[in-house]
Motif scaffolding. Structure first.
Motif, PDB file in Angstrom:
ATOM      1  N   ALA A 110      35.417  77.734  28.258  1.00  0.00           N
ATOM      2  CA  ALA A 110      36.474  77.540  29.270  1.00  0.00           C
ATOM      3  C   ALA A 110      36.510  78.762  30.188  1.00  0.00           C
ATOM      4  CB  ALA A 110      37.821  77.316  28.580  1.00  0.00           C
ATOM      5  N   LYS A 159      24.920  82.022  45.900  1.00  0.00           N
ATOM      6  CA  LYS A 159      25.726  82.815  44.967  1.00  0.00           C
ATOM      7  C   LYS A 159      25.027  82.899  43.615  1.00  0.00           C
ATOM      8  CE  LYS A 159      30.322  82.806  42.816  1.00  0.00           C
ATOM      9  NZ  LYS A 159      31.736  82.433  42.977  1.00  0.00           N
ATOM     10  N   THR A 200      35.682  85.094  27.939  1.00  0.00           N
ATOM     11  CA  THR A 200      35.560  86.504  27.514  1.00  0.00           C
ATOM     12  C   THR A 200      36.701  87.340  28.112  1.00  0.00           C
ATOM     13  OG1 THR A 200      34.016  86.965  29.324  1.00  0.00           O
ATOM     14  CG2 THR A 200      33.061  86.440  27.169  1.00  0.00           C
TER      15      THR A 200
HETATM   16  C1  BTN Z   1      34.217  83.168  40.338  1.00  0.00           C
HETATM   17  O1  BTN Z   1      34.946  82.181  40.414  1.00  0.00           O
HETATM   18  O2  BTN Z   1      33.339  83.394  41.163  1.00  0.00           O
HETATM   19  C2  BTN Z   1      34.435  84.180  39.249  1.00  0.00           C
HETATM   20  C3  BTN Z   1      33.753  83.747  37.998  1.00  0.00           C
HETATM   21  C4  BTN Z   1      33.887  84.724  36.868  1.00  0.00           C
HETATM   22  C5  BTN Z   1      33.261  84.195  35.601  1.00  0.00           C
HETATM   23  C6  BTN Z   1      33.231  85.209  34.502  1.00  0.00           C
HETATM   24  S1  BTN Z   1      32.202  84.692  33.179  1.00  0.00           S
HETATM   25  C7  BTN Z   1      32.806  85.983  32.160  1.00  0.00           C
HETATM   26  C8  BTN Z   1      34.282  86.147  32.471  1.00  0.00           C
HETATM   27  N1  BTN Z   1      35.092  85.309  31.614  1.00  0.00           N
HETATM   28  C9  BTN Z   1      35.721  84.356  32.293  1.00  0.00           C
HETATM   29  O3  BTN Z   1      36.455  83.493  31.793  1.00  0.00           O
HETATM   30  N2  BTN Z   1      35.424  84.442  33.604  1.00  0.00           N
HETATM   31  C10 BTN Z   1      34.563  85.569  33.869  1.00  0.00           C
END
Ligand code: BTN
Length: 242
Positions: free
Chosen positions: A40, A110, A14
């Motif tokens: 992804a 988490k 997203t």
């Molecule tokens: C982390 O590594 O803790 C951060 C994760 C973030 C995930 C979100 S899901 C919606 C948005 N789109 C993505 O590709 N990544 C973030």
């Protein structure tokens, strides 16, 4: 936040879709891009974010924080973390903390990850995509350090309701940021920090050592008290051990 909504049954990330949309012309501030099946997902430090289809919230919000000098960009991360922290606290499902820089923890697990990607043009943050992955109804998580809201409440949440409430809470904190209430934000973030003022073990530059988290500096580095001295660490420089 979230009034202008783009729903995609499936997409790669997203965050990437939000960037693509914003390249096609100005989209309103607070635009939400959400998918039921992210194939992804991007995480922090180049990690991938994988969750079960339809069980959680994976979405991105587009903002134009031109009022934040790039040197203070950690403020946006603090505001978003606090918005999600505020929301989860309303659920009264356990102890909520923010693990620096921006993991949201419930009872030490988490439940939410945040990935903010900025576009800087000539010393201005022209655009930020705030990516949020909130584990809501998935009960089996790929790692033991992760959990979900449902695991602490015992029954399902309505994803649409959660989305609406989270967007509201993030908006409140974003407005606080826009209204220059920076010291309040910084103090609330400090108060919410996971492991703050506790003697804990960390790893940095090939060594384990004990220290106490005292806060963060304005660049967003973690400040640890180590042997009566305050030391600052970048994200790539330190690991939390126990
Ligand atoms: C982390 O590594 O803790 C951060 C994760 C973030 C995930 C979100 S899901 C919606 C948005 N789109 C993505 O590709 N990544 C973030």
């Amino acid at each position: 936040m979230g009034k202008n909504l783009h729903f995609l049954p499936e997409c790669h990330s997203t965050n990437l879709v939000a960037f693509e949309l914003s390249r096609g012309g100005a989209i309103p501030e607070g635009t939400l891009v959400i998918t039921e099946n992210q194939t992804a997902g991007r995480g922090q430090r180049g990690n991938i974010w994988t969750v079960e289809k339809g069980m959680n919230l994976t979405f991105s919000l587009v903002v134009y924080p031109k009022f934040i000098p790039p040197k203070d960009q950690f403020l946006l991360s603090q505001a978003v973390s606090l918005g999600i922290y505020d929301f989860i606290r309303t659920l009264k499902i356990g102890e909520v903390k923010v693990k620096w820089p921006n993991d949201i923890m419930v009872n030490g697990r988490k439940v939410c990850g945040i990935l903010i990607e900025n576009q800087l043009v000539g010393g201005t943050i022209e655009l930020s995509v705030i990516g949020i992955g909130l584990n809501v109804n998935q009960t089996a998580l790929p790692v033991p350090t992760a959990s979900s809201l449902k695991n602490f409440r015992g029954f399902d949440f309505d994803l649409e309701e959660v989305l609406e409430d989270v967007c509201h809470c993030v908006e409140v904190r974003y407005l606080q940021l826009r209204n220059n209430q920076w010291s309040e934000l910084r103090e609330d973030y400090r108060q919410a920090l996971y492991w703050r003022d506790e003697s804990r073990t960390f790893f940095s530059k090939g060594q384990n050592f004990s220290g106490m988290i005292r806060g963060t500096d304005e660049q967003g580095r973690l400040q640890l008290e180590v042997k009566n001295e305050l030391r600052s660490f970048d994200v790539k420089e330190i690991l939390y051990l126990q």
